[in-house]
Design a protein around this motif. Structure first.
Motif, PDB file in Angstrom:
ATOM      1  N   PRO A  19       0.798  -1.236   0.000  1.00  0.00           N
ATOM      2  CA  PRO A  19       0.000   0.000   0.000  1.00  0.00           C
ATOM      3  C   PRO A  19       0.829   1.283   0.000  1.00  0.00           C
ATOM      4  CG  PRO A  19      -0.062  -1.033   2.155  1.00  0.00           C
ATOM      5  CD  PRO A  19       0.624  -1.994   1.233  1.00  0.00           C
ATOM      6  N   SER A  20       2.062   1.212   0.475  1.00  0.00           N
ATOM      7  CA  SER A  20       2.882   2.426   0.564  1.00  0.00           C
ATOM      8  C   SER A  20       3.921   2.534  -0.549  1.00  0.00           C
ATOM      9  CB  SER A  20       3.580   2.492   1.924  1.00  0.00           C
ATOM     10  OG  SER A  20       4.433   1.386   2.075  1.00  0.00           O
ATOM     11  N   GLY A  21       3.927   1.588  -1.488  1.00  0.00           N
ATOM     12  CA  GLY A  21       4.883   1.642  -2.589  1.00  0.00           C
ATOM     13  C   GLY A  21       6.314   1.369  -2.165  1.00  0.00           C
ATOM     14  N   ASN A  22       6.500   0.539  -1.162  1.00  0.00           N
ATOM     15  CA  ASN A  22       7.822   0.193  -0.639  1.00  0.00           C
ATOM     16  C   ASN A  22       8.623  -0.603  -1.670  1.00  0.00           C
ATOM     17  OD1 ASN A  22      10.018  -0.901   0.736  1.00  0.00           O
ATOM     18  ND2 ASN A  22       8.846  -1.354   2.583  1.00  0.00           N
ATOM     19  N   GLU A  23       9.803  -0.151  -1.990  1.00  0.00           N
ATOM     20  CA  GLU A  23      10.673  -0.823  -2.964  1.00  0.00           C
ATOM     21  C   GLU A  23      11.045  -2.243  -2.526  1.00  0.00           C
ATOM     22  OE1 GLU A  23      12.416   0.158  -5.981  1.00  0.00           O
ATOM     23  OE2 GLU A  23      10.735   1.544  -6.050  1.00  0.00           O
ATOM     24  N   ARG A  24      11.049  -2.493  -1.230  1.00  0.00           N
ATOM     25  CA  ARG A  24      11.486  -3.791  -0.708  1.00  0.00           C
ATOM     26  C   ARG A  24      10.332  -4.721  -0.365  1.00  0.00           C
ATOM     27  NH1 ARG A  24      16.204  -2.778   3.517  1.00  0.00           N
ATOM     28  NH2 ARG A  24      15.442  -4.850   3.981  1.00  0.00           N
ATOM     29  N   ALA A  25       9.115  -4.366  -0.727  1.00  0.00           N
ATOM     30  CA  ALA A  25       7.949  -5.198  -0.398  1.00  0.00           C
ATOM     31  C   ALA A  25       8.125  -6.610  -0.954  1.00  0.00           C
ATOM     32  CB  ALA A  25       6.680  -4.575  -0.956  1.00  0.00           C
ATOM     33  N   CYS A  26       7.675  -7.587  -0.205  1.00  0.00           N
ATOM     34  CA  CYS A  26       7.806  -9.002  -0.575  1.00  0.00           C
ATOM     35  C   CYS A  26       6.885  -9.368  -1.735  1.00  0.00           C
ATOM     36  CB  CYS A  26       7.478  -9.860   0.646  1.00  0.00           C
ATOM     37  SG  CYS A  26       7.367 -11.618   0.299  1.00  0.00           S
ATOM     38  N   TRP A  27       5.691  -8.796  -1.766  1.00  0.00           N
ATOM     39  CA  TRP A  27       4.697  -9.091  -2.803  1.00  0.00           C
ATOM     40  C   TRP A  27       4.291 -10.568  -2.797  1.00  0.00           C
ATOM     41  CZ3 TRP A  27       1.919  -5.721  -5.666  1.00  0.00           C
ATOM     42  CH2 TRP A  27       2.392  -4.417  -5.805  1.00  0.00           C
ATOM     43  N   CYS A  28       4.498 -11.261  -1.683  1.00  0.00           N
ATOM     44  CA  CYS A  28       4.139 -12.683  -1.569  1.00  0.00           C
ATOM     45  C   CYS A  28       4.835 -13.514  -2.650  1.00  0.00           C
ATOM     46  CB  CYS A  28       2.622 -12.885  -1.624  1.00  0.00           C
ATOM     47  SG  CYS A  28       2.081 -14.503  -0.996  1.00  0.00           S
ATOM     48  N   LEU A  29       6.062 -13.156  -2.960  1.00  0.00           N
ATOM     49  CA  LEU A  29       6.840 -13.884  -3.964  1.00  0.00           C
ATOM     50  C   LEU A  29       7.888 -14.810  -3.355  1.00  0.00           C
ATOM     51  CD1 LEU A  29       7.455 -11.097  -6.641  1.00  0.00           C
ATOM     52  CD2 LEU A  29       5.989 -13.124  -6.862  1.00  0.00           C
ATOM     53  N   ALA A  30       8.130 -14.703  -2.070  1.00  0.00           N
ATOM     54  CA  ALA A  30       9.239 -15.439  -1.452  1.00  0.00           C
ATOM     55  C   ALA A  30       9.191 -16.941  -1.714  1.00  0.00           C
ATOM     56  CB  ALA A  30       9.275 -15.172   0.052  1.00  0.00           C
ATOM     57  N   ARG A  32       7.236 -18.298  -4.219  1.00  0.00           N
ATOM     58  CA  ARG A  32       6.821 -18.533  -5.606  1.00  0.00           C
ATOM     59  C   ARG A  32       7.978 -18.597  -6.598  1.00  0.00           C
ATOM     60  NH1 ARG A  32       1.295 -17.756  -5.793  1.00  0.00           N
ATOM     61  NH2 ARG A  32       0.491 -16.726  -3.927  1.00  0.00           N
ATOM     62  N   VAL A  33       9.087 -17.972  -6.275  1.00  0.00           N
ATOM     63  CA  VAL A  33      10.230 -17.919  -7.187  1.00  0.00           C
ATOM     64  C   VAL A  33      11.460 -18.482  -6.467  1.00  0.00           C
ATOM     65  CG1 VAL A  33       9.295 -15.934  -8.445  1.00  0.00           C
ATOM     66  CG2 VAL A  33      10.836 -15.544  -6.525  1.00  0.00           C
ATOM     67  N   THR A  34      12.500 -18.768  -7.224  1.00  0.00           N
ATOM     68  CA  THR A  34      13.724 -19.269  -6.598  1.00  0.00           C
ATOM     69  C   THR A  34      14.351 -18.160  -5.747  1.00  0.00           C
ATOM     70  OG1 THR A  34      15.133 -18.573  -8.420  1.00  0.00           O
ATOM     71  CG2 THR A  34      14.164 -20.799  -8.567  1.00  0.00           C
ATOM     72  N   ALA A  35      15.224 -18.537  -4.849  1.00  0.00           N
ATOM     73  CA  ALA A  35      15.905 -17.560  -3.998  1.00  0.00           C
ATOM     74  C   ALA A  35      16.696 -16.567  -4.849  1.00  0.00           C
ATOM     75  CB  ALA A  35      16.815 -18.260  -3.002  1.00  0.00           C
ATOM     76  N   ALA A  36      17.347 -17.065  -5.899  1.00  0.00           N
ATOM     77  CA  ALA A  36      18.131 -16.184  -6.771  1.00  0.00           C
ATOM     78  C   ALA A  36      17.233 -15.190  -7.499  1.00  0.00           C
ATOM     79  CB  ALA A  36      18.920 -17.012  -7.772  1.00  0.00           C
ATOM     80  N   GLU A  37      16.095 -15.665  -7.993  1.00  0.00           N
ATOM     81  CA  GLU A  37      15.176 -14.761  -8.692  1.00  0.00           C
ATOM     82  C   GLU A  37      14.590 -13.738  -7.731  1.00  0.00           C
ATOM     83  OE1 GLU A  37      11.295 -14.812 -11.669  1.00  0.00           O
ATOM     84  OE2 GLU A  37      11.989 -16.691 -10.804  1.00  0.00           O
ATOM     85  N   TYR A  38      14.267 -14.183  -6.525  1.00  0.00           N
ATOM     86  CA  TYR A  38      13.708 -13.258  -5.538  1.00  0.00           C
ATOM     87  C   TYR A  38      14.707 -12.143  -5.229  1.00  0.00           C
ATOM     88  CZ  TYR A  38      11.386 -11.548  -1.362  1.00  0.00           C
ATOM     89  OH  TYR A  38      10.757 -10.753  -0.435  1.00  0.00           O
ATOM     90  N   SER A  39      15.963 -12.504  -5.079  1.00  0.00           N
ATOM     91  CA  SER A  39      17.000 -11.500  -4.811  1.00  0.00           C
ATOM     92  C   SER A  39      17.173 -10.550  -5.981  1.00  0.00           C
ATOM     93  CB  SER A  39      18.334 -12.180  -4.496  1.00  0.00           C
ATOM     94  OG  SER A  39      18.234 -12.895  -3.292  1.00  0.00           O
ATOM     95  N   LEU A  41      14.853  -9.743  -8.274  1.00  0.00           N
ATOM     96  CA  LEU A  41      13.666  -8.909  -8.484  1.00  0.00           C
ATOM     97  C   LEU A  41      13.642  -7.790  -7.450  1.00  0.00           C
ATOM     98  CD1 LEU A  41      10.895 -11.603  -9.037  1.00  0.00           C
ATOM     99  CD2 LEU A  41      11.744 -10.003 -10.745  1.00  0.00           C
ATOM    100  N   ARG A  42      13.525  -6.571  -7.899  1.00  0.00           N
ATOM    101  CA  ARG A  42      13.472  -5.419  -6.996  1.00  0.00           C
ATOM    102  C   ARG A  42      12.380  -4.464  -7.444  1.00  0.00           C
ATOM    103  NH1 ARG A  42      15.668  -7.083  -2.780  1.00  0.00           N
ATOM    104  NH2 ARG A  42      17.886  -7.456  -2.782  1.00  0.00           N
ATOM    105  N   GLY A  43      11.806  -3.761  -6.495  1.00  0.00           N
ATOM    106  CA  GLY A  43      10.856  -2.692  -6.788  1.00  0.00           C
ATOM    107  C   GLY A  43       9.797  -3.048  -7.800  1.00  0.00           C
ATOM    108  N   GLU A  44       9.780  -2.300  -8.890  1.00  0.00           N
ATOM    109  CA  GLU A  44       8.752  -2.458  -9.915  1.00  0.00           C
ATOM    110  C   GLU A  44       8.795  -3.829 -10.574  1.00  0.00           C
ATOM    111  OE1 GLU A  44       5.326  -1.490 -11.738  1.00  0.00           O
ATOM    112  OE2 GLU A  44       6.317  -0.361 -10.137  1.00  0.00           O
ATOM    113  N   ALA A  45       9.968  -4.476 -10.610  1.00  0.00           N
ATOM    114  CA  ALA A  45      10.061  -5.815 -11.202  1.00  0.00           C
ATOM    115  C   ALA A  45       9.236  -6.825 -10.399  1.00  0.00           C
ATOM    116  CB  ALA A  45      11.517  -6.258 -11.287  1.00  0.00           C
ATOM    117  N   ARG A  46       9.220  -6.683  -9.088  1.00  0.00           N
ATOM    118  CA  ARG A  46       8.383  -7.563  -8.264  1.00  0.00           C
ATOM    119  C   ARG A  46       6.915  -7.297  -8.544  1.00  0.00           C
ATOM    120  NH1 ARG A  46      11.258  -7.987  -2.265  1.00  0.00           N
ATOM    121  NH2 ARG A  46      13.143  -8.978  -3.039  1.00  0.00           N
ATOM    122  N   ALA A  47       6.554  -6.032  -8.629  1.00  0.00           N
ATOM    123  CA  ALA A  47       5.162  -5.672  -8.924  1.00  0.00           C
ATOM    124  C   ALA A  47       4.738  -6.248 -10.269  1.00  0.00           C
ATOM    125  CB  ALA A  47       4.997  -4.156  -8.908  1.00  0.00           C
ATOM    126  N   GLU A  48       5.599  -6.142 -11.267  1.00  0.00           N
ATOM    127  CA  GLU A  48       5.266  -6.664 -12.592  1.00  0.00           C
ATOM    128  C   GLU A  48       5.125  -8.179 -12.579  1.00  0.00           C
ATOM    129  OE1 GLU A  48       4.170  -5.059 -15.290  1.00  0.00           O
ATOM    130  OE2 GLU A  48       4.215  -3.383 -13.874  1.00  0.00           O
TER     131      GLU A  48
END
Length: 195
Positions: A19-30, A32-39, A41-48
């Motif tokens: 809700p606050s547009g935090n660049e470090r938000a998890c987006w419930c991806l932890a 869903r993706v590999t550890a390397a991909e999660y690391s 993915l940042r900011g808008e890439a996680r949102a996308e």
């Protein structure tokens, strides 16, 4: 009255998960993706990435609504689609049944203590059932009567899952706030599975 629906509208999902547009938000991806991909993915890439999940045939979870306002999220998907969970050594699969996994709850602070988590879990089970899941699993924490941090509570509590008809199968090696997380399952193939 809260209504639970599949999370197919990205803007509604974003209003709960970031809700606050935090660049470090998890987006419930932890999970869903590999550890390397999660690391990576940042900011808008996680949102996308989540925007893409919301556009898939199968939604990445369910949302609770109070009227038209999203007030809660529950991440639920086939375990086989969750890359990190598939490879987990601390929460290995119980068997080869094509279970769906509940991995995360987020409820707006204004709606906590009002049964939203219970409604989300019931909605997650109903959604998994409608998609043909034979069973639903969760990996909640057992607070053992103690108070745990809100950051650790995002996986749910064993009492929430027990109230929804899930059974404790085995403790896992995973911890939340130094407390044991349990593998809990609800079999949807049994005639009495409509708790």
């Amino acid at each position: 009255m809260v209504i639970v629906r599949p999370a197919s509208h990205f803007d509604d999902v974003a209003s709960i998960l970031n809700p606050s547009g935090n660049e470090r938000a998890c987006w419930c991806l932890a999970y869903r993706v590999t550890a390397a991909e999660y690391s990576a993915l940042r900011g808008e890439a996680r949102a996308e990435r989540v925007r893409g999940l919301c556009a898939d045939e199968s939604a990445p979870g369910v949302l609770a609504y109070d009227g038209a306002t999203p007030v809660g999220w529950c991440g639920v998907s086939p375990r086989s689609s969750m890359e990190r969970l598939k490879r987990s050594r601390t929460m290995p699969p119980l068997d080869d049944l094509a279970v769906w996994s509940v991995v995360c709850f987020v409820v707006r602070s204004s709606h906590r203590g009002q049964g939203v988590s219970a409604a989300l879990l019931a909605g997650a089970v109903d959604y998994a059932r409608s998609c043909g899941a034979p069973a639903v699993e969760g990996y909640p924490v057992d607070p053992e009567g103690a108070r745990i941090s809100s950051s650790a509570a995002h996986v749910g509590m064993t009492s929430l899952f027990e109230a929804a008809g899930f059974e404790r199968v085995r403790p896992t090696e995973a911890r939340a706030d130094r407390r044991v997380r349990w593998l809990m399952r609800r079999d949807l193939r049994r005639p009495d599975a409509g708790v």
